[in-house]
Design a protein around this motif. Sequence first.
Motif, PDB file in Angstrom:
ATOM      1  N   GLY A  92       7.993  -1.640 -14.403  1.00  0.00           N
ATOM      2  CA  GLY A  92       6.910  -0.649 -14.537  1.00  0.00           C
ATOM      3  C   GLY A  92       5.901  -0.594 -13.743  1.00  0.00           C
ATOM      4  N   MET A  93       4.603  -0.279 -14.105  1.00  0.00           N
ATOM      5  CA  MET A  93       3.560  -0.184 -13.412  1.00  0.00           C
ATOM      6  C   MET A  93       2.819  -1.432 -13.299  1.00  0.00           C
ATOM      7  N   LEU A  94       1.998  -1.860 -12.008  1.00  0.00           N
ATOM      8  CA  LEU A  94       1.113  -2.859 -12.059  1.00  0.00           C
ATOM      9  C   LEU A  94      -0.025  -2.008 -11.347  1.00  0.00           C
ATOM     10  N   LEU A  95      -1.092  -2.014 -12.203  1.00  0.00           N
ATOM     11  CA  LEU A  95      -2.307  -1.355 -11.842  1.00  0.00           C
ATOM     12  C   LEU A  95      -3.422  -2.469 -11.198  1.00  0.00           C
ATOM     13  N   ALA A  96      -3.704  -2.648  -9.946  1.00  0.00           N
ATOM     14  CA  ALA A  96      -4.446  -3.402  -9.444  1.00  0.00           C
ATOM     15  C   ALA A  96      -5.705  -3.136  -9.297  1.00  0.00           C
ATOM     16  N   SER A  97      -6.791  -3.664  -9.783  1.00  0.00           N
ATOM     17  CA  SER A  97      -8.204  -3.200  -9.108  1.00  0.00           C
ATOM     18  C   SER A  97      -8.893  -4.408  -8.322  1.00  0.00           C
ATOM     19  N   CYS A  98      -9.901  -4.059  -7.459  1.00  0.00           N
ATOM     20  CA  CYS A  98     -10.420  -5.202  -6.766  1.00  0.00           C
ATOM     21  C   CYS A  98     -12.049  -4.546  -6.584  1.00  0.00           C
ATOM     22  N   ALA A  99     -12.952  -5.307  -6.644  1.00  0.00           N
ATOM     23  CA  ALA A  99     -14.404  -4.794  -6.565  1.00  0.00           C
ATOM     24  C   ALA A  99     -14.813  -4.420  -4.976  1.00  0.00           C
ATOM     25  N   ASP A 100     -13.835  -5.129  -4.123  1.00  0.00           N
ATOM     26  CA  ASP A 100     -14.202  -5.002  -2.689  1.00  0.00           C
ATOM     27  C   ASP A 100     -12.938  -5.041  -1.917  1.00  0.00           C
ATOM     28  N   ALA A 111       3.712  -6.637   0.651  1.00  0.00           N
ATOM     29  CA  ALA A 111       4.748  -7.360   1.184  1.00  0.00           C
ATOM     30  C   ALA A 111       5.327  -8.143  -0.179  1.00  0.00           C
ATOM     31  N   ALA A 112       4.639  -8.408  -1.165  1.00  0.00           N
ATOM     32  CA  ALA A 112       5.114  -9.117  -2.297  1.00  0.00           C
ATOM     33  C   ALA A 112       5.964  -8.083  -3.407  1.00  0.00           C
ATOM     34  N   TYR A 113       5.531  -6.795  -3.523  1.00  0.00           N
ATOM     35  CA  TYR A 113       6.103  -6.004  -4.323  1.00  0.00           C
ATOM     36  C   TYR A 113       7.162  -4.805  -3.716  1.00  0.00           C
ATOM     37  N   GLN A 114       7.389  -4.787  -2.252  1.00  0.00           N
ATOM     38  CA  GLN A 114       8.298  -3.835  -1.690  1.00  0.00           C
ATOM     39  C   GLN A 114       9.636  -3.976  -2.205  1.00  0.00           C
ATOM     40  N   ASN A 115      10.160  -5.093  -2.767  1.00  0.00           N
ATOM     41  CA  ASN A 115      11.512  -5.109  -3.141  1.00  0.00           C
ATOM     42  C   ASN A 115      11.783  -5.298  -4.482  1.00  0.00           C
ATOM     43  N   THR A 116      10.669  -4.990  -5.366  1.00  0.00           N
ATOM     44  CA  THR A 116      10.799  -5.216  -6.720  1.00  0.00           C
ATOM     45  C   THR A 116      10.906  -3.836  -7.570  1.00  0.00           C
ATOM     46  N   ASN A 117      11.116  -3.937  -8.759  1.00  0.00           N
ATOM     47  CA  ASN A 117      11.158  -2.773  -9.624  1.00  0.00           C
ATOM     48  C   ASN A 117       9.754  -2.211 -10.287  1.00  0.00           C
ATOM     49  N   THR A 118       8.658  -3.043  -9.489  1.00  0.00           N
ATOM     50  CA  THR A 118       7.529  -2.799 -10.166  1.00  0.00           C
ATOM     51  C   THR A 118       6.764  -1.775  -9.159  1.00  0.00           C
ATOM     52  N   ASP A 119       6.263  -0.467  -9.873  1.00  0.00           N
ATOM     53  CA  ASP A 119       5.356   0.466  -9.176  1.00  0.00           C
ATOM     54  C   ASP A 119       3.934  -0.190  -8.941  1.00  0.00           C
ATOM     55  N   LEU A 120       3.526  -0.292  -7.591  1.00  0.00           N
ATOM     56  CA  LEU A 120       2.408  -0.916  -7.234  1.00  0.00           C
ATOM     57  C   LEU A 120       1.318   0.134  -7.433  1.00  0.00           C
ATOM     58  N   VAL A 121       0.412   0.290  -8.050  1.00  0.00           N
ATOM     59  CA  VAL A 121      -0.976   1.075  -7.885  1.00  0.00           C
ATOM     60  C   VAL A 121      -2.113   0.438  -7.914  1.00  0.00           C
ATOM     61  N   VAL A 122      -3.055   0.823  -7.079  1.00  0.00           N
ATOM     62  CA  VAL A 122      -4.267   0.253  -6.805  1.00  0.00           C
ATOM     63  C   VAL A 122      -5.400   1.110  -7.064  1.00  0.00           C
ATOM     64  N   THR A 123      -6.438   0.659  -7.654  1.00  0.00           N
ATOM     65  CA  THR A 123      -7.871   1.607  -8.046  1.00  0.00           C
ATOM     66  C   THR A 123      -8.685   1.424  -6.938  1.00  0.00           C
ATOM     67  N   VAL A 124      -9.143   2.556  -6.270  1.00  0.00           N
ATOM     68  CA  VAL A 124     -10.070   2.813  -5.148  1.00  0.00           C
ATOM     69  C   VAL A 124     -11.076   3.450  -5.484  1.00  0.00           C
ATOM     70  N   ASP A 125     -12.222   3.551  -4.730  1.00  0.00           N
ATOM     71  CA  ASP A 125     -13.423   4.145  -4.823  1.00  0.00           C
ATOM     72  C   ASP A 125     -13.727   5.101  -4.055  1.00  0.00           C
ATOM     73  N   SER A 126     -12.816   5.261  -2.738  1.00  0.00           N
ATOM     74  CA  SER A 126     -12.838   6.375  -1.746  1.00  0.00           C
ATOM     75  C   SER A 126     -11.671   6.696  -1.228  1.00  0.00           C
ATOM     76  N   ALA A 127     -11.617   7.931  -0.371  1.00  0.00           N
ATOM     77  CA  ALA A 127     -10.377   8.534   0.121  1.00  0.00           C
ATOM     78  C   ALA A 127      -9.879   7.587   1.197  1.00  0.00           C
ATOM     79  N   ASP A 128     -11.049   6.985   1.710  1.00  0.00           N
ATOM     80  CA  ASP A 128     -10.708   6.059   3.203  1.00  0.00           C
ATOM     81  C   ASP A 128     -10.083   4.868   2.610  1.00  0.00           C
ATOM     82  N   ASP A 129     -10.414   4.178   1.320  1.00  0.00           N
ATOM     83  CA  ASP A 129      -9.754   3.086   0.992  1.00  0.00           C
ATOM     84  C   ASP A 129      -8.287   3.594   0.354  1.00  0.00           C
TER      85      ASP A 129
END
Length: 329
Positions: A92-100, A111-129
């Motif tokens: 399924g999905m792994l939603l990762a957030s980071c303050a910075d 690199a860790a999740y590229q060959n897994t069945n997990t969808d890696l989704v990250v929380t970002v505060d800007s379009a640049d990030d």
Amino acid sequence: RVYVRTTTKEAALAGVEAGCAGLAFEDSDEGRALAEAWRAHARFDALLVGKSDVTLVRDGEEERVCGTCVALDAPEDVDRCCAAAESGSGDGMLLASCADWLVIPAENLVAAYQNTNTDLVVTVDSADDARASLGALELGVDGVVLCSDSVAEVSELCAFVREAAAASAPRERLEAVTVTGVRQLGPTGDRACVDLMEALVPGEGLLVGSFSRALALVHSECVECGYVRPREFRVNAGPLSSYVAAPGGRTAYLSELRAGDEVLVVDAEGRARAAAVARVKVEKRPITLLEMRSECGQELAVGLQNAETVRVVTPGGGALSVSVAAPGD
């Protein structure tokens, strides 16, 4: 994929109109109420983000837990997250957030999740990030949740992702063919016009033919003509019995197409995208059979209405009208 998390209805609707994957909300009474209120203005998938789980709410379906949440507040958190990927735990999905967010943590996760069945989704505060995360290690995360109240930022990021997806999409293998025969069939046949829910541009059309093994690229009716106004949404695709290419390497009979089905729009360079069918209009019309052969000897045929406005795409993105096609073209 881009999900939008915002406090303003304007940014939320901008994301929906720009084709975002969905809207994200806090999994709380307040967050659920906001999602329900905004559903009065548009249809969208909602991600409800809790302390440890992500819940997907989709129209007409039971809500379901679709993934987990992790907060990456220290390098040790990133290490534990990557170790979980290496152990093979979690789908399924792994939603990762980071303050910075820094580039290195994002690259480590990709690199860790590229060959897994997990969808890696990250929380970002800007379009640049978001762009940095989507391009990490030239592979990128599977998606981002953009936290922004800026309509412009939301629209620009959705456009960036859409254009990047189109540029990286696999291309259909096209090759030039020569017309070997032109025959009038008839007196008439049941001809199908496929009207799409979007406009096509010069050089684009649908792959259609009498045999699924080899299809001809039939041009849309976007070309200016002195007799009728252009209909950029339409491809005059030929007899009901013809095959048409669909996404995923599939084909369908023209007779099978219904509103909402997807077909494959292709241009002269082989760039392809899915497009939804709005309707299929069937009428009795005179049919011309074009017989063709490729340089490697592959033979194919396509039946098309005998009309000036019906064209096949030529190398370089030009268009040859069926009404003037001749052996040797």
